[in-house]
Design a protein around this motif. Structure first.
Motif, PDB file in Angstrom:
ATOM      1  N   GLU A 196       0.835  -1.204   0.000  1.00 36.57           N
ATOM      2  CA  GLU A 196       0.000   0.000   0.000  1.00 36.57           C
ATOM      3  C   GLU A 196       0.870   1.255   0.000  1.00 36.57           C
ATOM      4  N   ALA A 236       2.155   1.631  -3.451  1.00 35.93           N
ATOM      5  CA  ALA A 236       1.129   2.132  -4.380  1.00 35.93           C
ATOM      6  C   ALA A 236       0.935   3.634  -4.214  1.00 35.93           C
ATOM      7  N   ARG A 237       0.981   4.110  -2.991  1.00 44.07           N
ATOM      8  CA  ARG A 237       0.796   5.549  -2.774  1.00 44.07           C
ATOM      9  C   ARG A 237       1.976   6.350  -3.309  1.00 44.07           C
ATOM     10  N   GLY A 279       2.466   4.588  -7.434  1.00 43.18           N
ATOM     11  CA  GLY A 279       1.270   4.502  -8.261  1.00 43.18           C
ATOM     12  C   GLY A 279       0.793   3.091  -8.526  1.00 43.18           C
ATOM     13  N   PHE A 280       1.698   2.174  -8.791  1.00 48.72           N
ATOM     14  CA  PHE A 280       1.288   0.838  -9.210  1.00 48.72           C
ATOM     15  C   PHE A 280       0.793  -0.015  -8.041  1.00 48.72           C
ATOM     16  N   ILE A 281      -0.357  -0.656  -8.256  1.00 47.33           N
ATOM     17  CA  ILE A 281      -0.921  -1.574  -7.272  1.00 47.33           C
ATOM     18  C   ILE A 281      -0.489  -2.974  -7.689  1.00 47.33           C
ATOM     19  N   LEU A 299      -7.747  -7.206  -5.896  1.00 53.38           N
ATOM     20  CA  LEU A 299      -7.930  -6.070  -4.996  1.00 53.38           C
ATOM     21  C   LEU A 299      -8.655  -6.444  -3.710  1.00 53.38           C
ATOM     22  N   TYR A 329      -6.383  -6.125  -0.821  1.00 56.10           N
ATOM     23  CA  TYR A 329      -6.202  -4.755  -0.324  1.00 56.10           C
ATOM     24  C   TYR A 329      -7.419  -4.329   0.505  1.00 56.10           C
ATOM     25  N   ASP A 330      -8.603  -4.725   0.043  1.00 56.12           N
ATOM     26  CA  ASP A 330      -9.823  -4.367   0.777  1.00 56.12           C
ATOM     27  C   ASP A 330      -9.804  -4.985   2.174  1.00 56.12           C
ATOM     28  N   HIS A 362      -7.425  -3.048   4.294  1.00 60.06           N
ATOM     29  CA  HIS A 362      -7.992  -1.773   4.757  1.00 60.06           C
ATOM     30  C   HIS A 362      -8.964  -1.968   5.905  1.00 60.06           C
ATOM     31  N   PRO A 379      -0.851   4.042 -14.028  1.00 60.86           N
ATOM     32  CA  PRO A 379      -1.286   3.272 -12.845  1.00 60.86           C
ATOM     33  C   PRO A 379      -2.809   3.113 -12.729  1.00 60.86           C
ATOM     34  N   PHE A 419      -5.505   8.908  -7.336  1.00 61.89           N
ATOM     35  CA  PHE A 419      -4.093   8.664  -7.626  1.00 61.89           C
ATOM     36  C   PHE A 419      -3.315   9.990  -7.645  1.00 61.89           C
ATOM     37  N   ASN A 433      -3.331  12.221  -4.180  1.00 61.02           N
ATOM     38  CA  ASN A 433      -2.449  11.592  -3.198  1.00 61.02           C
ATOM     39  C   ASN A 433      -0.993  12.009  -3.409  1.00 61.02           C
ATOM     40  N   LEU A 434      -0.576  12.081  -4.694  1.00 60.39           N
ATOM     41  CA  LEU A 434       0.821  12.416  -4.983  1.00 60.39           C
ATOM     42  C   LEU A 434       1.161  13.851  -4.592  1.00 60.39           C
ATOM     43  N   TYR A 443     -13.960  -3.195  -7.066  1.00 60.78           N
ATOM     44  CA  TYR A 443     -12.520  -3.120  -7.296  1.00 60.78           C
ATOM     45  C   TYR A 443     -12.036  -1.700  -7.550  1.00 60.78           C
ATOM     46  N   ARG A 499     -13.480   0.952  -6.401  1.00 62.69           N
ATOM     47  CA  ARG A 499     -13.569   1.633  -5.105  1.00 62.69           C
ATOM     48  C   ARG A 499     -12.339   1.295  -4.254  1.00 62.69           C
ATOM     49  N   ILE A 500     -11.946   0.031  -4.254  1.00 62.43           N
ATOM     50  CA  ILE A 500     -10.783  -0.381  -3.464  1.00 62.43           C
ATOM     51  C   ILE A 500      -9.512   0.297  -3.977  1.00 62.43           C
ATOM     52  N   ALA A 501      -9.384   0.411  -5.297  1.00 64.48           N
ATOM     53  CA  ALA A 501      -8.205   1.093  -5.860  1.00 64.48           C
ATOM     54  C   ALA A 501      -8.166   2.543  -5.369  1.00 64.48           C
ATOM     55  N   GLU A 557      -9.417   3.762  -2.660  1.00 66.83           N
ATOM     56  CA  GLU A 557      -9.062   3.765  -1.234  1.00 66.83           C
ATOM     57  C   GLU A 557      -7.584   3.451  -1.034  1.00 66.83           C
ATOM     58  N   THR A 558      -7.040   2.590  -1.876  1.00 68.76           N
ATOM     59  CA  THR A 558      -5.623   2.250  -1.773  1.00 68.76           C
ATOM     60  C   THR A 558      -4.769   3.493  -2.017  1.00 68.76           C
ATOM     61  N   TRP A 559      -5.222   4.364  -2.913  1.00 67.46           N
ATOM     62  CA  TRP A 559      -4.491   5.622  -3.146  1.00 67.46           C
ATOM     63  C   TRP A 559      -4.908   6.705  -2.157  1.00 67.46           C
ATOM     64  N   GLY A 560      -5.659   6.349  -1.144  1.00 67.24           N
ATOM     65  CA  GLY A 560      -5.947   7.303  -0.078  1.00 67.24           C
ATOM     66  C   GLY A 560      -7.208   8.127  -0.261  1.00 67.24           C
TER      67      GLY A 560
END
Lengths: 452, 452
Positions: free
Chosen positions: A372, A375-376, A379-381, A421, A424-425, A428, B107, B146, B149-150, B169, B171-173, B175-178
């Motif tokens: 995670e 990814a932040r 970028g890449f998950i 994903l 990841y869920d 979280h 990404p 994405f 977040n950066l 999925y 939605r999870i992406a 959330e993964t990027w915040g």
């Protein structure tokens, strides 16, 4: 301005695969027959694999030419980019210089097609009709369907029933590339029918799917079986990763101190690591560290033993000397489905035994936490499997922060996590379990090793 | 050996965006106020968008410099590769030379971050806390999460309730990027609460989500609203696609006769097309054909009228002269969620009205059929939206087969379909409906246009 990634032209693709066996102090012990336990003869494998692959499996040649027809297909996504992880370095506040090779750009989204394409080419050249194979979550099956389709071959995929229903997207991708996917156990093989008769509600296992794919290949004219990891020829085909990375690290003006890959059967890690490890084996870079990272749910290298074992649950494939937790071992249902194999590639195990490489294992919360953060920053998950390599890179980078050393860390970002994903869920939501594995379960699974 | 793809180095990234308004015979008519219908003043937009973007929206400058900080982020995946579709040409048995620009390498998996990154940069520079936005299937929302977040910004995403539950999925992406994602209608805005009070079971709509995002931005200190298509500054940011493609077509030694992009609001298509269309507008390439491809489910360009209309269902955004099927039009639930906007970018509409570009529409079975053939030949599984461009390229290639002409066709492969494989599954099962749209429904929706 900073350069983040190093890209190569198609003309810079490697022309030969690198065979590490040529540079090992001692090659891995030979395979043995699953029933007689005698040394395996090449003709024993003939009904199973294409002839060219059987020859590659036993080869001691250092360099093996990549056929033009294979290169022509690899160009659909290769050379893949090598990244400098500036943003992640900053987030970790580490003096380490971190690089990663990004294999997620292939159409199936991982390193797997590097060997699937070569295998499909040799199958076509031999005049085969198609391949049968097994797949768990679907990473390997989708790579093989992608590759066979390009060579006009059929692909029959036995997909573990629970994944078939829970992860429909990988199944749909395989079908889009023309593959034929059935849930395993199926009614199309004797082994499948027997299991269904005994247990109609079973959700299947990778061991059963392998047995079905083998039976299907052996009983269908023009079919052979395809394997996506572990054996020498698969690792050989993956060395394009490391051969490209060598050129790209040169462009960056750096050379790795530590190279890292996640390892289920070991092919993506070996693909990146072996072309560099050559420098250690030949004495040029004696301090180069290579780390293979596995899951604590299936810790063959870190808690298994180095012994001969069957490569598959049903004892129909070759017997191989490797680090194993036992062919009957059933790992916990971690999200990194690709790291749930009971053994490990025999060349990796021999190198581990010879002290040339290292191994470590992680729980899944630790790896998702690192992924995670990655990814932040980048970028890449990445896939849950790949996340294991990310975690090891993270730990090495943090060690540099402690020591103040600016080591060069290179890891293989072997695939994207777009179909995973859910992991990841769960992370979280703090619903991701870290399974503890009792010694007793490994001891139990190791009771049934062959007496060699 | 054949070269399949043309890659550029980071140093070859464009330094300026291209603003087509500078080369149009007549710029699009000005925006009007949603309530008074008077000409819109820049200060009317000030509470909604960052100031730099409002200036770009009205700019007549031909070239606008890309800030270094934006370029620095674009390098995470740009320049994107340009492919020659040799395998697809062969499969179609066409003398056409087909090229495609592959935006799926970002990404978030589409062209959307090209503008999300620029918008996040200007928001940060202005000292904002975050952006609020809406998303349907999640393509735009994930690009903005994405990007924000950066730059250390927050991102509040109102995701249409039905997608929130059906497509977890994306939605999870996010959330993964915040990002912070809520199903819309939500209880966090007045408009959401009012709708939920009237209809607690509603599954939401994009129109409602836009209204919620606008209200959230206007009522939260430090927040503004972010839009992913339609307006000039978004199309401007997307021109990096075409500017790169010009260099890559030069490397290939070709120049397109026909350029194609799918169009919901029109940004990915314009991004590829405008930097080439410049040559037509300035008289250098008078025969260059540009085709914007929409869905028959929402045929603003092919069956709508060219008139002033509100940009959003709730009539809170600017009134814009565009091809529209009416701001209250509710399109059929096609899988190409990104092509379900009732209007179209005003510059595209003006160019269409001036006879400089073409438009066409397809049903979803036709586009999925072409996309499946494309996936089998080229490997990449594209998004249902992108599949519309693939279909148009297919038709043009088949026309070449008929006529024997070897035209050069270039299209934008704007994104991957990894989160939309359900569309392919429905196509395989022959369960994908082609919705017929009665004239009466469009006539009805066009009754409520502003009187200007």
């Amino acid at each position: 301005m900073r350069q983040y990634k190093y890209v190569l032209d198609e003309k810079d693709l490697p022309t030969h695969w690198y065979n590490i066996v040529a540079d090992m102090k001692e090659p891995p012990p030979p395979y043995r027959h699953p029933v007689t336990l005698d040394l395996l003869k090449p003709e024993d494998l003939a009904p199973v694999f294409p002839q060219a692959l059987i020859e590659q499996e036993a080869s001691r040649e250092r360099w093996i030419e990549i056929p033009d027809e294979v290169l022509d297909v690899l160009k659909m996504w290769r050379p893949s980019p090598l990244y400098r992880a500036y943003r992640w370095e900053k987030a970790l506040d580490t003096p380490a210089r971190i690089y990663y090779k990004w294999e997620g750009v292939s159409p199936p989204g991982s390193h797997k097609p590097n060997t699937a394409v070569a295998q499909a080419y040799y199958a076509k050249k031999e005049g085969l009709v198609g391949f049968a194979t097994e797949t768990g979550a679907g990473q390997w099956g989708s790579a093989l369907c992608f590759a066979t389709n390009l060579f006009g071959l059929k692909c029959k995929v036995f997909m573990v029933t629970i994944s078939y229903h829970q992860k429909p997207y990988r199944r749909i991708a395989m079908e889009t590339w023309g593959g034929e996917v059935v849930p395993s156990p199926s009614t199309e093989t004797k082994v499948g029918r027997d299991i269904l008769a005994r247990d109609p509600e079973t959700t299947g296992s990778l061991g059963i799917a392998i047995s079905e794919a083998l039976e299907y290949a052996l009983t269908h004219e023009g079919y052979k079986y395809s394997l996506g990891s572990v054996v020498n020829f698969v690792l050989l085909h993956q060395t394009v990763i490391g051969l490209e990375a060598r050129k790209q690290m040169e462009m960056a003006g750096d050379y790795p101190d530590i190279i890292i890959g996640c390892a289920g059967g070991g092919s993506n890690a070996a693909g990146l690591i072996y072309p560099f490890l050559k420098d250690r084996l030949t004495g040029e870079k004696p301090n180069l560290r290579a780390i293979f990272v596995e899951s604590t749910a299936c810790p063959s290298m870190t808690r298994g033993i180095y012994a001969y074992d069957w490569g598959d649950t049903a004892k129909t494939g070759p017997v191989v000397k490797m680090h194993t937790v036992g062919h009957s071992f059933i790992p916990a249902p971690v999200h990194a489905g690709g790291l749930r194999y009971h053994g490990m590639a025999p060349t990796i195990c021999a190198l581990l035994n010879q002290g040339e490489v290292e191994a470590r294992a992680y729980h899944q919360n630790a790896v998702l936490e690192a992924a995670e953060g990655f990814a932040r920053a980048e970028g890449f998950i990445v896939a849950p499997e790949t996340a294991h390599a990310v975690r090891a890179a993270y730990d090495e980078a943090m060690a540099c922060r402690e020591s103040g050393e600016s080591k060069v860390i290179l890891f293989n970002a072997s695939g994207h996590g777009h179909f995973d994903l859910g992991a990841y869920d769960a992370f979280h939501r703090r619903e991701l379990p870290d399974y503890e594995l009792e010694d007793e379960r490994i001891r139990e699974a190791l009771k049934d090793l062959p007496r060699i």
